[in-house]
Design a protein around this motif. Structure first.
Motif, mmCIF file in Angstrom:
data_model
loop_
_atom_site.group_PDB
_atom_site.id
_atom_site.type_symbol
_atom_site.label_atom_id
_atom_site.label_comp_id
_atom_site.label_asym_id
_atom_site.label_seq_id
_atom_site.Cartn_x
_atom_site.Cartn_y
_atom_site.Cartn_z
ATOM 1 N N PHE A 76 -9.582 -5.792 -13.467
ATOM 2 C CA PHE A 76 -8.543 -6.572 -14.096
ATOM 3 C C PHE A 76 -7.986 -7.548 -13.082
ATOM 4 C CE2 PHE A 76 -8.333 -4.690 -18.207
ATOM 5 C CZ PHE A 76 -8.801 -3.385 -18.049
ATOM 6 N N ASP A 77 -6.735 -7.420 -12.741
ATOM 7 C CA ASP A 77 -6.148 -8.319 -11.751
ATOM 8 C C ASP A 77 -6.691 -8.003 -10.360
ATOM 9 O OD1 ASP A 77 -2.758 -8.531 -13.145
ATOM 10 O OD2 ASP A 77 -4.738 -8.936 -13.989
ATOM 11 N N MET A 78 -6.885 -9.064 -9.589
ATOM 12 C CA MET A 78 -7.362 -8.923 -8.208
ATOM 13 C C MET A 78 -6.334 -9.527 -7.275
ATOM 14 S SD MET A 78 -10.446 -7.563 -8.376
ATOM 15 C CE MET A 78 -10.935 -7.874 -6.680
ATOM 16 N N TYR A 79 -6.293 -9.053 -6.047
ATOM 17 C CA TYR A 79 -5.388 -9.667 -5.093
ATOM 18 C C TYR A 79 -5.829 -9.381 -3.670
ATOM 19 C CZ TYR A 79 -3.035 -5.025 -4.901
ATOM 20 O OH TYR A 79 -2.742 -3.691 -4.768
ATOM 21 N N TRP A 80 -5.299 -10.163 -2.775
ATOM 22 C CA TRP A 80 -5.494 -9.990 -1.342
ATOM 23 C C TRP A 80 -4.158 -9.565 -0.730
ATOM 24 C CZ3 TRP A 80 -10.138 -10.500 1.135
ATOM 25 C CH2 TRP A 80 -11.169 -11.177 0.462
ATOM 26 N N PHE A 81 -4.237 -8.603 0.178
ATOM 27 C CA PHE A 81 -3.060 -8.285 0.967
ATOM 28 C C PHE A 81 -3.497 -8.132 2.414
ATOM 29 C CE2 PHE A 81 -3.506 -3.753 1.924
ATOM 30 C CZ PHE A 81 -4.348 -3.275 0.918
ATOM 31 N N ARG A 82 -2.537 -8.129 3.320
ATOM 32 C CA ARG A 82 -2.874 -8.026 4.741
ATOM 33 C C ARG A 82 -1.961 -7.031 5.447
ATOM 34 N NH1 ARG A 82 -1.140 -14.212 6.464
ATOM 35 N NH2 ARG A 82 1.137 -13.990 6.208
ATOM 36 N N GLN A 83 -2.493 -6.511 6.515
ATOM 37 C CA GLN A 83 -1.770 -5.525 7.324
ATOM 38 C C GLN A 83 -1.871 -5.947 8.778
ATOM 39 O OE1 GLN A 83 -0.409 -1.903 6.443
ATOM 40 N NE2 GLN A 83 0.638 -2.852 8.170
ATOM 41 N N ALA A 84 -0.763 -6.320 9.345
ATOM 42 C CA ALA A 84 -0.713 -6.675 10.761
ATOM 43 C C ALA A 84 -0.117 -5.509 11.538
ATOM 44 C CB ALA A 84 0.122 -7.928 10.961
ATOM 45 N N TYR A 120 -7.362 -7.289 3.112
ATOM 46 C CA TYR A 120 -7.988 -6.420 2.128
ATOM 47 C C TYR A 120 -7.984 -7.096 0.764
ATOM 48 C CZ TYR A 120 -6.889 -2.722 5.538
ATOM 49 O OH TYR A 120 -6.785 -1.944 6.672
ATOM 50 N N CYS A 121 -9.046 -6.888 0.013
ATOM 51 C CA CYS A 121 -8.965 -7.232 -1.391
ATOM 52 C C CYS A 121 -8.773 -5.949 -2.183
ATOM 53 C CB CYS A 121 -10.176 -8.032 -1.879
ATOM 54 S SG CYS A 121 -11.702 -7.124 -2.045
ATOM 55 N N ALA A 122 -8.117 -6.072 -3.301
ATOM 56 C CA ALA A 122 -7.751 -4.894 -4.067
ATOM 57 C C ALA A 122 -7.665 -5.238 -5.541
ATOM 58 C CB ALA A 122 -6.407 -4.340 -3.588
ATOM 59 N N THR A 123 -7.706 -4.208 -6.362
ATOM 60 C CA THR A 123 -7.551 -4.380 -7.788
ATOM 61 C C THR A 123 -6.717 -3.258 -8.368
ATOM 62 O OG1 THR A 123 -8.743 -4.744 -9.874
ATOM 63 C CG2 THR A 123 -9.667 -3.113 -8.368
ATOM 64 N N GLY A 124 -6.016 -3.554 -9.409
ATOM 65 C CA GLY A 124 -5.219 -2.558 -10.095
ATOM 66 C C GLY A 124 -5.399 -2.738 -11.589
ATOM 67 N N GLY A 125 -4.627 -2.071 -12.372
ATOM 68 C CA GLY A 125 -4.697 -2.258 -13.813
ATOM 69 C C GLY A 125 -4.157 -3.621 -14.198
ATOM 70 N N VAL A 162 -8.168 0.445 -6.436
ATOM 71 C CA VAL A 162 -9.295 0.380 -5.511
ATOM 72 C C VAL A 162 -9.015 -0.735 -4.512
ATOM 73 C CG1 VAL A 162 -11.779 -0.006 -5.240
ATOM 74 C CG2 VAL A 162 -10.913 1.116 -7.303
ATOM 75 N N ARG A 163 -9.357 -0.507 -3.268
ATOM 76 C CA ARG A 163 -9.312 -1.570 -2.272
ATOM 77 C C ARG A 163 -10.541 -1.479 -1.387
ATOM 78 N NH1 ARG A 163 -8.595 0.175 2.843
ATOM 79 N NH2 ARG A 163 -7.221 1.951 3.269
ATOM 80 N N GLY A 164 -10.860 -2.583 -0.728
ATOM 81 C CA GLY A 164 -11.970 -2.585 0.202
ATOM 82 C C GLY A 164 -11.554 -2.030 1.559
ATOM 83 N N ARG A 165 -12.467 -2.095 2.495
ATOM 84 C CA ARG A 165 -12.197 -1.569 3.842
ATOM 85 C C ARG A 165 -11.520 -2.586 4.731
ATOM 86 N NH1 ARG A 165 -17.245 2.300 5.737
ATOM 87 N NH2 ARG A 165 -17.046 3.820 4.052
#
Length: 124
Positions: A29-37, A91-96, A113-116
């Motif tokens: 469904f929706d996709m997004y990018w997030f980051r962790q510093a 990271y790319c991720a998806t949710g409902g 779900v998210r990638g590595r």
């Protein structure tokens, strides 16, 4: 089952550009990018919902562009004018399906779900 695999990270100098890719297998469904510093909280960067509506964090607006190639099933994050503060694991991720624009940027941990992740390092 959905699987996400990011690629395209690397090291660049301030002002440089990178394009991240997220290979998607399965239905999302929706996709997004997030980051962790290091020593910082996770930050939602950009989202791309099922209606192709995009939303960006203020910190990247005008510099980052999120897009999706439905034929190749890849989510992209084009990043330009990179700054040292953009250094992070992305990271790319998806949710409902969300019904609020930018929902996942405000609720970055609500993924299913998210990638590595892929490392982006910007030097000054």
């Amino acid at each position: 089952q959905v699987q996400l695999v990011e690629s395209g990270g690397g090291s660049v100098q301030s002002g440089g550009s990178l394009t991240l890719s997220c290979a998607i297998s399965g239905y999302t469904f929706d996709m997004y990018w997030f980051r962790q510093a290091p020593r910082k909280e996770r930050e939602g960067v950009a989202s791309f919902d099922r209606d192709a509506v995009t939303t960006y964090a203020d910190s990247v607006k005008g510099r980052f562009t999120v897009s999706r190639d439905n034929h190749k099933n890849i989510l992209y994050l084009q990043m330009k004018d990179l700054k040292p503060e953009d250094t992070a694991i992305y990271y790319c991720a998806t949710g409902g399906r969300s019904f609020s624009r930018g929902y996942y940027l405000r609720n970055v941990d609500d993924y299913t779900v998210r990638g590595r992740g892929t490392q982006v390092t910007v030097s000054s």
